[in-house]
Design a protein around this motif. Sequence first.
Motif, PDB file in Angstrom:
ATOM      1  N   ASP A   3       0.830  -1.210   0.000  1.00 41.11           N
ATOM      2  CA  ASP A   3       0.000   0.000   0.000  1.00 41.11           C
ATOM      3  C   ASP A   3       0.863   1.259   0.000  1.00 41.11           C
ATOM      4  N   LEU A   4       1.964   1.224   0.733  1.00 39.47           N
ATOM      5  CA  LEU A   4       2.856   2.382   0.766  1.00 39.47           C
ATOM      6  C   LEU A   4       3.488   2.638  -0.592  1.00 39.47           C
ATOM      7  N   MET A   5       3.880   1.576  -1.273  1.00 44.58           N
ATOM      8  CA  MET A   5       4.472   1.730  -2.600  1.00 44.58           C
ATOM      9  C   MET A   5       3.438   2.255  -3.597  1.00 44.58           C
ATOM     10  N   ASN A   6       2.183   1.789  -3.482  1.00 46.97           N
ATOM     11  CA  ASN A   6       1.108   2.291  -4.350  1.00 46.97           C
ATOM     12  C   ASN A   6       0.873   3.773  -4.110  1.00 46.97           C
ATOM     13  N   MET A   7       0.910   4.192  -2.831  1.00 45.58           N
ATOM     14  CA  MET A   7       0.719   5.604  -2.513  1.00 45.58           C
ATOM     15  C   MET A   7       1.872   6.433  -3.092  1.00 45.58           C
ATOM     16  N   GLN A   8       3.085   5.949  -3.000  1.00 43.62           N
ATOM     17  CA  GLN A   8       4.231   6.662  -3.565  1.00 43.62           C
ATOM     18  C   GLN A   8       4.080   6.792  -5.082  1.00 43.62           C
ATOM     19  N   ASP A   9       3.654   5.733  -5.752  1.00 41.94           N
ATOM     20  CA  ASP A   9       3.431   5.793  -7.198  1.00 41.94           C
ATOM     21  C   ASP A   9       2.366   6.827  -7.546  1.00 41.94           C
ATOM     22  N   SER A  10       1.289   6.864  -6.739  1.00 40.45           N
ATOM     23  CA  SER A  10       0.214   7.837  -6.976  1.00 40.45           C
ATOM     24  C   SER A  10       0.712   9.267  -6.810  1.00 40.45           C
ATOM     25  N   LEU A  11       1.518   9.505  -5.780  1.00 38.02           N
ATOM     26  CA  LEU A  11       2.065  10.847  -5.561  1.00 38.02           C
ATOM     27  C   LEU A  11       2.967  11.274  -6.716  1.00 38.02           C
ATOM     28  N   GLU A  12       3.770  10.355  -7.220  1.00 36.75           N
ATOM     29  CA  GLU A  12       4.663  10.686  -8.327  1.00 36.75           C
ATOM     30  C   GLU A  12       3.877  11.000  -9.598  1.00 36.75           C
ATOM     31  N   LYS A  13       2.735  10.341  -9.788  1.00 43.64           N
ATOM     32  CA  LYS A  13       1.884  10.621 -10.955  1.00 43.64           C
ATOM     33  C   LYS A  13       1.181  11.973 -10.800  1.00 43.64           C
ATOM     34  N   LEU A  14       0.759  12.301  -9.570  1.00 45.17           N
ATOM     35  CA  LEU A  14       0.070  13.568  -9.315  1.00 45.17           C
ATOM     36  C   LEU A  14       1.006  14.763  -9.397  1.00 45.17           C
ATOM     37  N   LEU A  15       2.262  14.552  -9.057  1.00 48.22           N
ATOM     38  CA  LEU A  15       3.244  15.628  -9.026  1.00 48.22           C
ATOM     39  C   LEU A  15       4.416  15.303  -9.958  1.00 48.22           C
ATOM     40  N   PRO A  16       4.177  15.332 -11.274  1.00 43.24           N
ATOM     41  CA  PRO A  16       5.232  14.908 -12.203  1.00 43.24           C
ATOM     42  C   PRO A  16       6.451  15.832 -12.217  1.00 43.24           C
ATOM     43  N   ALA A  17       6.274  17.095 -11.845  1.00 45.23           N
ATOM     44  CA  ALA A  17       7.415  18.022 -11.848  1.00 45.23           C
ATOM     45  C   ALA A  17       8.403  17.690 -10.735  1.00 45.23           C
ATOM     46  N   GLY A  18       7.914  17.104  -9.663  1.00 42.08           N
ATOM     47  CA  GLY A  18       8.778  16.722  -8.551  1.00 42.08           C
ATOM     48  C   GLY A  18       9.037  15.237  -8.598  1.00 42.08           C
ATOM     49  N   GLY A  19       9.813  14.796  -7.700  1.00 44.41           N
ATOM     50  CA  GLY A  19      10.085  13.371  -7.629  1.00 44.41           C
ATOM     51  C   GLY A  19      10.502  12.982  -6.234  1.00 44.41           C
TER      52      GLY A  19
END
Length: 59
Positions: A3-19
């Motif tokens: 679940d934590l890895m899925n949340m990290q993937d979601s955040l990276e998709k929502l904030l493509p300018a950051g990483g």
Amino acid sequence: MGDLMNMQDSLEKLLPAGGIVNSSVILRTRKRVGWLMHPDGRCTGEVIPLPGPATDTPA
């Protein structure tokens, strides 16, 4: 952890300018009230009692 890895993937998709450069998982952090800590987070062994009446005396 999945679940934590899925949340990290979601955040990276929502904030493509950051990483996300670095991540960590902390399972438990214990801090006892009144214990003094070293700058690195270890307990010094010194305890400062809380002000007020003692709670271990019978009423």
